[in-house]
Design a protein around this motif. Structure first.
Motif, PDB file in Angstrom:
ATOM      1  N   SER A  88      36.022  34.931  39.116  1.00  0.00           N
ATOM      2  CA  SER A  88      35.875  34.491  40.500  1.00  0.00           C
ATOM      3  C   SER A  88      34.620  33.662  40.672  1.00  0.00           C
ATOM      4  CB  SER A  88      35.812  35.702  41.442  1.00  0.00           C
ATOM      5  OG  SER A  88      35.605  35.284  42.778  1.00  0.00           O
ATOM      6  N   ASP A  89      34.725  32.622  41.494  1.00  0.00           N
ATOM      7  CA  ASP A  89      33.547  31.879  41.875  1.00  0.00           C
ATOM      8  C   ASP A  89      32.744  32.683  42.888  1.00  0.00           C
ATOM      9  OD1 ASP A  89      32.509  28.753  41.922  1.00  0.00           O
ATOM     10  OD2 ASP A  89      34.183  29.124  40.579  1.00  0.00           O
ATOM     11  N   PRO A  90      31.431  32.436  42.968  1.00  0.00           N
ATOM     12  CA  PRO A  90      30.600  33.218  43.899  1.00  0.00           C
ATOM     13  C   PRO A  90      30.642  32.711  45.336  1.00  0.00           C
ATOM     14  CG  PRO A  90      29.234  31.722  42.640  1.00  0.00           C
ATOM     15  CD  PRO A  90      30.628  31.574  42.095  1.00  0.00           C
ATOM     16  N   GLY A  91      31.567  31.837  45.681  1.00  0.00           N
ATOM     17  CA  GLY A  91      31.626  31.289  47.032  1.00  0.00           C
ATOM     18  C   GLY A  91      32.688  31.941  47.888  1.00  0.00           C
ATOM     19  N   THR A  92      33.607  31.134  48.396  1.00  0.00           N
ATOM     20  CA  THR A  92      34.613  31.569  49.365  1.00  0.00           C
ATOM     21  C   THR A  92      35.401  32.817  48.946  1.00  0.00           C
ATOM     22  OG1 THR A  92      34.869  29.420  50.435  1.00  0.00           O
ATOM     23  CG2 THR A  92      36.777  30.872  50.463  1.00  0.00           C
ATOM     24  N   THR A 119      39.535  43.047  33.670  1.00  0.00           N
ATOM     25  CA  THR A 119      38.115  42.842  33.958  1.00  0.00           C
ATOM     26  C   THR A 119      37.964  41.887  35.138  1.00  0.00           C
ATOM     27  OG1 THR A 119      38.026  41.040  32.339  1.00  0.00           O
ATOM     28  CG2 THR A 119      37.342  43.217  31.599  1.00  0.00           C
ATOM     29  N   PHE A 120      36.895  42.092  35.895  1.00  0.00           N
ATOM     30  CA  PHE A 120      36.557  41.207  37.007  1.00  0.00           C
ATOM     31  C   PHE A 120      35.150  40.673  36.758  1.00  0.00           C
ATOM     32  CE2 PHE A 120      34.597  40.428  41.158  1.00  0.00           C
ATOM     33  CZ  PHE A 120      35.528  39.576  41.737  1.00  0.00           C
ATOM     34  N   ILE A 121      35.019  39.365  36.708  1.00  0.00           N
ATOM     35  CA  ILE A 121      33.733  38.738  36.396  1.00  0.00           C
ATOM     36  C   ILE A 121      33.382  37.737  37.482  1.00  0.00           C
ATOM     37  CG2 ILE A 121      32.544  37.160  34.809  1.00  0.00           C
ATOM     38  CD1 ILE A 121      34.132  38.435  32.539  1.00  0.00           C
ATOM     39  N   ILE A 122      32.145  37.827  37.942  1.00  0.00           N
ATOM     40  CA  ILE A 122      31.628  36.887  38.931  1.00  0.00           C
ATOM     41  C   ILE A 122      30.146  36.672  38.647  1.00  0.00           C
ATOM     42  CG2 ILE A 122      31.261  38.775  40.589  1.00  0.00           C
ATOM     43  CD1 ILE A 122      31.790  36.756  42.814  1.00  0.00           C
ATOM     44  N   PRO A 123      29.686  35.428  38.544  1.00  0.00           N
ATOM     45  CA  PRO A 123      28.273  35.181  38.240  1.00  0.00           C
ATOM     46  C   PRO A 123      27.416  35.400  39.481  1.00  0.00           C
ATOM     47  CG  PRO A 123      29.392  33.099  38.570  1.00  0.00           C
ATOM     48  CD  PRO A 123      30.440  34.174  38.707  1.00  0.00           C
ATOM     49  N   ARG A 124      26.380  36.241  39.356  1.00  0.00           N
ATOM     50  CA  ARG A 124      25.590  36.570  40.538  1.00  0.00           C
ATOM     51  C   ARG A 124      24.100  36.314  40.369  1.00  0.00           C
ATOM     52  NH1 ARG A 124      27.820  36.342  44.992  1.00  0.00           N
ATOM     53  NH2 ARG A 124      26.192  37.667  45.863  1.00  0.00           N
ATOM     54  N   ALA A 125      23.681  35.775  39.217  1.00  0.00           N
ATOM     55  CA  ALA A 125      22.255  35.518  39.039  1.00  0.00           C
ATOM     56  C   ALA A 125      21.782  34.413  39.974  1.00  0.00           C
ATOM     57  CB  ALA A 125      21.957  35.154  37.589  1.00  0.00           C
ATOM     58  N   PHE A 126      22.508  33.284  39.973  1.00  0.00           N
ATOM     59  CA  PHE A 126      22.153  32.162  40.842  1.00  0.00           C
ATOM     60  C   PHE A 126      23.286  31.765  41.783  1.00  0.00           C
ATOM     61  CE2 PHE A 126      19.225  31.736  37.270  1.00  0.00           C
ATOM     62  CZ  PHE A 126      18.023  31.622  37.954  1.00  0.00           C
ATOM     63  N   GLY A 127      24.474  32.274  41.543  1.00  0.00           N
ATOM     64  CA  GLY A 127      25.588  32.015  42.455  1.00  0.00           C
ATOM     65  C   GLY A 127      26.018  30.569  42.515  1.00  0.00           C
ATOM     66  N   GLY A 128      25.903  29.844  41.401  1.00  0.00           N
ATOM     67  CA  GLY A 128      26.304  28.441  41.398  1.00  0.00           C
ATOM     68  C   GLY A 128      27.814  28.280  41.460  1.00  0.00           C
ATOM     69  N   LEU A 129      28.259  27.293  42.232  1.00  0.00           N
ATOM     70  CA  LEU A 129      29.689  27.021  42.332  1.00  0.00           C
ATOM     71  C   LEU A 129      30.179  26.309  41.069  1.00  0.00           C
ATOM     72  CD1 LEU A 129      30.016  25.803  46.042  1.00  0.00           C
ATOM     73  CD2 LEU A 129      30.205  28.122  45.130  1.00  0.00           C
ATOM     74  N   PHE A 168      32.603  23.795  52.828  1.00  0.00           N
ATOM     75  CA  PHE A 168      31.786  24.781  52.145  1.00  0.00           C
ATOM     76  C   PHE A 168      31.730  26.007  53.057  1.00  0.00           C
ATOM     77  CE2 PHE A 168      29.810  20.905  50.174  1.00  0.00           C
ATOM     78  CZ  PHE A 168      30.174  21.184  48.867  1.00  0.00           C
ATOM     79  N   GLY A 169      32.722  26.891  52.900  1.00  0.00           N
ATOM     80  CA  GLY A 169      32.941  27.949  53.880  1.00  0.00           C
ATOM     81  C   GLY A 169      31.768  28.897  54.046  1.00  0.00           C
ATOM     82  N   TRP A 170      31.170  29.323  52.922  1.00  0.00           N
ATOM     83  CA  TRP A 170      30.076  30.293  52.998  1.00  0.00           C
ATOM     84  C   TRP A 170      28.891  29.690  53.753  1.00  0.00           C
ATOM     85  CZ3 TRP A 170      29.783  35.356  51.633  1.00  0.00           C
ATOM     86  CH2 TRP A 170      28.513  35.937  51.572  1.00  0.00           C
ATOM     87  N   ILE A 171      28.545  28.455  53.440  1.00  0.00           N
ATOM     88  CA  ILE A 171      27.401  27.807  54.080  1.00  0.00           C
ATOM     89  C   ILE A 171      27.696  27.504  55.541  1.00  0.00           C
ATOM     90  CG2 ILE A 171      25.788  25.882  53.945  1.00  0.00           C
ATOM     91  CD1 ILE A 171      25.744  27.924  51.606  1.00  0.00           C
ATOM     92  N   LYS A 172      28.918  27.107  55.829  1.00  0.00           N
ATOM     93  CA  LYS A 172      29.296  26.846  57.213  1.00  0.00           C
ATOM     94  C   LYS A 172      29.182  28.122  58.050  1.00  0.00           C
ATOM     95  CE  LYS A 172      32.948  24.682  60.003  1.00  0.00           C
ATOM     96  NZ  LYS A 172      34.280  24.001  59.947  1.00  0.00           N
TER      97      LYS A 172
END
Length: 585
Positions: A396-400, A417-427, A482-486
């Motif tokens: 999963s991407d760390p955004g929407t 397994t479920f993997i999502i990058p959370r160190a910097f949350g880059g799209l 950009f849903g999260w930022i909006k």
């Protein structure tokens, strides 16, 4: 042997069988060496250094081995930096090799010249320039040793073009590998026996204990051990976002996701009411602690932190016990102790499961809501139906997708397994990550989840997916912004938003142009049909779904709900809380 040949032999000696990379001006000698060794080593050509780094990141997470990425000088090195930083701060061993401009042209203004070793110093465990070909074996051993020991992380080797091309008598160097450092964590730190005994005693005497599975549990492949310990000591388990899938969601001791983003209210309630919290492989950062406000301080609650990195222990909390050790070692130590709970736990476990059942009953209307545009919750419901049948690697991407996926995704197969990058949350992570996941676990189909902001950043790797015939299933949440930022702008700016909207594309047509089987979905019936066909299709598939934006209706984010005047721990949260109507400064 040339320096490039020495490098390849040393990588193979450390069990490296594939390298992610991009061809360039300065790595021609390296590519010639890889060509000659292609019966023992596979090169995965990627379309962008950053996305190639994300592939390597995911490969490392699932294989348990250090991943290797190579890039050319100048822009190639700069493009790779975000992915290397993500891997390093996510405690993943990765070795980046930059083929650099020749040493003999140093400081003469040669094109793409850059002090690459300095560039990566702040985002790696070590970054070194190799100035002589005969030093290559020594530096490769050091790279693997540093990447896999202690807190695993990324390292960077700079190999100038003339060093790669220089000839060395192989009899003058040792090509031996450090066999202990071909997997991670190498030389795992062992806990002190008295610390494990103290933890066992605390688990035995606590009335309402909780185990908190952080990302270190998944990166250490400690899920099976976690289940055994939870069952042996009769202790419920909650998990962070990066700890998700450590314990199957249908296990009676698996309570749910804690923290800020995509949390379960019953899981967060459990943390607030526990008298013992044992954080396993969790740095206790801002998301897990909701900006260090959760749980509320209590003299009656004891905290224990287990982490491979001593610098993380007690950094953000006053702990009753700190254990610097590999999570697997601690869990194995607990299993070696013949201990039982002194206090009955069934009432505590029953209460948590009653809360969990109440929550899932309450969210059912969201999961079956057929309104258009489709709600992300409805998409997750359709996805869950298909994920029940066999294991999948979910990226999963760390955004929407994040808040609804972490809250509503149900993985009952222990091999999923479920993997999502959370160190910097880059799209831009999930789409290339499916390639790394499949190369690490070719017997398990990867599923990628991402929004349209992320898609635009990594769509070039659709060609790589088709070229390699990766049987990825890609699910695109299409909301034209950009849903999260909006949503954040609405929360903090009197409902004002700026420069966050873009054209809602027909992403299925783009995917089809690359050669994927693709569907564009607007209605529930179209979605159900697309999911059925995509899961049955043996090759790469792409489902483009027009969804309601999380900027329109508040997603399950604890800090946001607090700001909106809601009780985030309410097991019956108000559905459809519109951000546009309720946002305030």
């Amino acid at each position: 042997m040339r320096g490039a040949d020495l490098l390849i032999e040393m990588l193979i000696a450390h069990d490296v069988d594939l390298i992610f990379g991009v061809p360039g001006d300065t790595n021609v000698p390296l590519y010639d060496a890889m060509r000659q060794a292609q019966d023992r080593l596979r090169h995965v050509m990627v379309r962008d250094e950053r996305t190639g780094g994300f592939m390597a990141d995911c490969f490392s997470r699932l294989s348990g081995r250090p991943a290797v990425m190579e890039v050319p000088s100048g822009a190639g090195a700069m493009y790779a930096l975000p992915a290397i930083a993500e891997a390093n701060f996510s405690s993943l061993p990765m070795i980046l090799i930059t083929s650099d401009t020749p040493l003999k042209m140093e400081a003469q203004g040669v094109i793409t010249e850059l002090e690459c070793a300095k560039l990566f110093e702040t985002v790696t465990k070590g970054s070194w320039q190799v100035k002589a070909a005969h030093k290559i074996p020594e530096y490769v051993r050091r790279a693997f040793r540093v990447a896999t020991t202690g807190r695993p992380g990324a390292v960077h080797l700079v190999l100038p073009e003339d060093v790669l091309g220089a000839e060395v008598d192989p009899a003058s160097v040792s090509l031996h590998a450090d066999r202990n450092c071909t997997r991670f964590p190498a030389y795992p730190p062992q806990p002190r026996a008295q610390d494990v005994a103290s933890l066992a005693e605390m688990l035995g005497t606590a009335r309402q204990p909780l185990l908190i599975a952080g990302g270190g549990v998944n990166r250490g492949h400690a899920g099976a051990l976690l289940r055994e310990v939870a069952e042996r000591f009769d202790v419920p388990v909650v998990n962070t976002i990066t700890g998700q899938s450590a314990l199957a969601d249908d296990h009676p001791l698996a309570i749910g996701v804690i923290g800020d983003n995509g949390f379960h209210p019953h899981a967060n309630r459990a943390v607030e009411e526990a008298d013992l919290l044992v954080y396993l492989g969790c740095r206790m950062g801002s998301v897990v602690t909701v900006g260090w406000t959760f749980p509320e301080p209590s003299a009656k609650r004891l905290l224990v932190q287990v982490d491979i990195d001593p610098a993380a222990l007690g950094n953000n909390s006053d702990n009753a016990l700190n254990i610097c050790a590999d999570v697997c070692s601690v869990l194995q130590g607990l299993l070696s102790i013949d201990a039982t709970a002194e206090n009955p736990r069934q009432a505590w476990i029953d209460r948590l499961n009653n809360w969990r059942s109440e929550f899932w009953r309450h969210v059912q209307p969201e999961l079956v809501d057929d309104s258009v545009p489709l709600k992300p919750q409805r998409v997750v419901k359709a996805l869950n139906t298909h994920l029940e049948k066999k294991p999948y690697s979910i990226l999963s991407d760390p955004g929407t997708p994040t808040p609804h996926m972490t809250r509503l995704l149900r993985l009952s197969n222990p091999d999923s397994t479920f993997i999502i990058p959370r160190a910097f949350g880059g799209l831009g992570y999930a789409l290339p990550a499916v390639i790394g996941a499949w190369l690490a676990r070719p017997d398990i189909r990867p599923v990628g989840l991402f929004g349209d902001g992320s898609f635009a950043m990594s769509l070039g790797e659709l060609e790589t997916i088709v070229r390699l015939d990766v049987p990825a299933l890609l699910i695109h949440f299409n909301n034209g912004c950009f849903g999260w930022i909006k949503a954040l702008q609405r929360l903090h700016g009197h409902n004002a938003t700026y420069s966050v909207d873009f054209k809602q594309l027909d992403a299925a047509a783009i995917a089809a142009a690359f050669g994927l089987r693709a569907w564009h979905v607007r209605t529930p019936d179209e979605m159900e049909a697309a999911f059925a066909e995509a899961f049955a299709h043996p090759g790469p598939a792409f489902i483009d779904i027009e969804v309601e934006s999380i900027a329109d209706v508040a997603p399950p984010v604890m800090s946001w709900l607090r700001r909106l005047g809601r009780d985030p721990l309410d097991l019956k949260p108000e559905p459809g809380l519109r951000l546009a109507d309720r946002a305030h400064p």
